[in-house]
Design an enzyme around this catalytic site. Structure first.
Site, PDB file in Angstrom:
ATOM      1  N   SER A 299       0.828  -1.205   0.000  1.00 30.83           N
ATOM      2  CA  SER A 299       0.000   0.000   0.000  1.00 30.83           C
ATOM      3  C   SER A 299       0.869   1.265   0.000  1.00 30.83           C
ATOM      4  CB  SER A 299      -0.935  -0.070   1.223  1.00 30.83           C
ATOM      5  OG  SER A 299      -1.921   0.909   1.184  1.00 30.83           O
TER       6      SER A 299
ATOM      7  N   ASP B  29      -8.734  -4.948  -6.281  1.00 27.46           N
ATOM      8  CA  ASP B  29      -8.242  -3.889  -5.389  1.00 27.46           C
ATOM      9  C   ASP B  29      -8.234  -2.553  -6.150  1.00 27.46           C
ATOM     10  OD1 ASP B  29      -6.830  -2.214  -3.695  1.00 27.46           O
ATOM     11  OD2 ASP B  29      -4.961  -3.370  -3.771  1.00 27.46           O
TER      12      ASP B  29
ATOM     13  N   HIS C  16      -7.489  -5.406  -1.209  1.00 27.40           N
ATOM     14  CA  HIS C  16      -6.263  -4.655  -0.925  1.00 27.40           C
ATOM     15  C   HIS C  16      -5.495  -5.302   0.230  1.00 27.40           C
ATOM     16  CE1 HIS C  16      -3.491  -1.362  -1.026  1.00 27.40           C
ATOM     17  NE2 HIS C  16      -3.787  -0.933   0.180  1.00 27.40           N
TER      18      HIS C  16
END
Ligand SMILES: *[C@@H]1O[C@H](CO)[C@@H](O)[C@H](O)[C@H]1NC(C)=O
Ligand SMILES: *[C@@H]1O[C@H](CO)[C@@H](O)[C@H](O)[C@H]1NC(C)=O
Ligand SMILES: *[C@@H]1O[C@H](CO)[C@@H](O)[C@H](O)[C@H]1NC(C)=O
Length: 325
Positions: free
Chosen positions: A191, A249, A308
């Protein structure tokens, strides 16, 4: 999870609202015509079992980056540390779990490398999420990256976050390389941590030179800069950069290409994950933005924020929940 999704979508709306002014003042003078970089629809190819398993160790380190500094430093973070094994020596750990996301530099005796791992945006960590929202493209720091051209621009928030730990990462890596007599560095993160990891790898490559082999394997990477940045990353890291994207995602397709963002090459896309948390259909995606991979996702209708976090491969998920210690 729910409000994280909401924030992402609100973010999307505000990105779109800014699209006209941002592109309108672009030096290319193309007015409000979006500055889209190239896309590709080149055929994807399935990863071999060996290629797939080479992603596991970096993923395990990225998962550990979400554990507390104390648990990481003593290598007692429970299953996430145990899965990597004993003998890992943490050279440096930093960050405050907020404005400065956690990171650590360690010696991995099994891979005979120095590992740099960055924490990312935890859905529970609102500070990091707000941090993610500084989406304006700003000049890359030319003092730190003297070989970059003037037109290279990056996400303002990512660069600021990168700068807060860059010197610590560099000194930790230099000490680790010298003390352990190794010449390999693995840089990883998930991320926001993935975006910082790519900038770290660029810095390390610029400073350490070609005698040190740098491998960058990141997960759930958001777009970090403009097309010139993507090209600069490709020139500098080439095929040593891998960014793994999971199914629907939405993060890898943010910020949007419409406002000038572009990925570097190196995407590996997971099309399916089985009940054991293992990727069963995982492909290499040629080009910077491949329509057969994340770029083909529809952010408004098909997105899954749960994708995610994971699992990605080997039942590895990322976030505070994946490392409560
Ligand atoms: C990639 O996308 C193109 C165009 O959408 C399509 O023709 C092709 O079959 C796709 N290839 C794969 C391997 O999915
Ligand atoms: C740019 O990089 C240099 C190190 O090369 C650093 O000292 C400086 O603080 C950075 N500038 C900004 C604005 O972060
Ligand atoms: C996968 O990990 C989750 C925790 O993240 C755990 O609850 C589950 O039992 C694991 N599944 C397998 C098959 O190991």
């Amino acid at each position: 999870m729910q409000y994280f999704s909401l924030i992402l979508l609100c973010g999307l709306v505000s990105y779109s609202a800014r699209a006209a002014p941002v592109t309108g003042t672009s030096p290319s003078g193309r007015g409000i015509v979006p500055r889209d970089g190239p896309t590709s629809d080149a055929a994807t190819s399935q990863l071999s079992a060996a290629q797939q398993s080479s992603l596991v160790r970096p993923a395990q380190f990225s998962r550990v980056a979400y554990c507390s500094s104390a648990a990481v430093t003593s290598w007692s973070c429970g299953p996430p540390c145990d899965d990597i094994g004993k003998g890992v020596e943490v050279i440096q750990a930093g960050g405050d779990d907020g404005l400065v996301p956690m990171y650590f530099v360690a010696h991995d005796p099994i891979a005979e490398s120095i590992v740099v791992a960055h924490q990312g945006t935890d859905p529970d960590n609102i500070l990091s999420i707000i941090n993610d929202a500084q989406i304006l493209l700003k000049d890359l720091n030319s003092t730190r990256f003297p070989s970059a051209g003037d037109s290279v621009k990056v996400h303002d928030g990512f660069q600021k976050t990168f700068e807060r730990t860059a010197d610590g990462v560099l000194s930790g890596v230099q000490r680790g390389l010298a003390a352990n007599n190794v010449n390999k560095v693995v840089v990883t993160g998930h991320s926001l941590g993935a975006a910082i990891a790519v900038m770290d790898a660029m810095m390390l490559k610029e400073i350490l030179g070609s005698s040190v082999e740098i491998t960058t394997t990141v997960f759930g990477l958001p777009r970090g800069g403009n097309e010139e940045w993507a090209n600069f990353v490709d020139q500098t890291l080439g095929s040593s950069l891998t960014h793994v994207t999971n199914q629907d995602d939405p993060v890898p397709i943010l910020p949007p290409r419409l406002i000038g963002y572009q990925h570097p090459q190196g995407e590996i896309h997971i099309n399916a994950v089985d009940g054991n948390g293992d990727a069963t259909d995982i492909v290499a995606c040629p080009g910077q933005e491949n329509e057969n991979c994340s770029e083909g996702n529809n952010i408004l209708f098909d997105h899954s924020v749960a994708n995610h976090a994971g699992p990605y491969i080997d039942n590895i998920s990322f976030g505070g929940d994946a490392c409560p210690l």
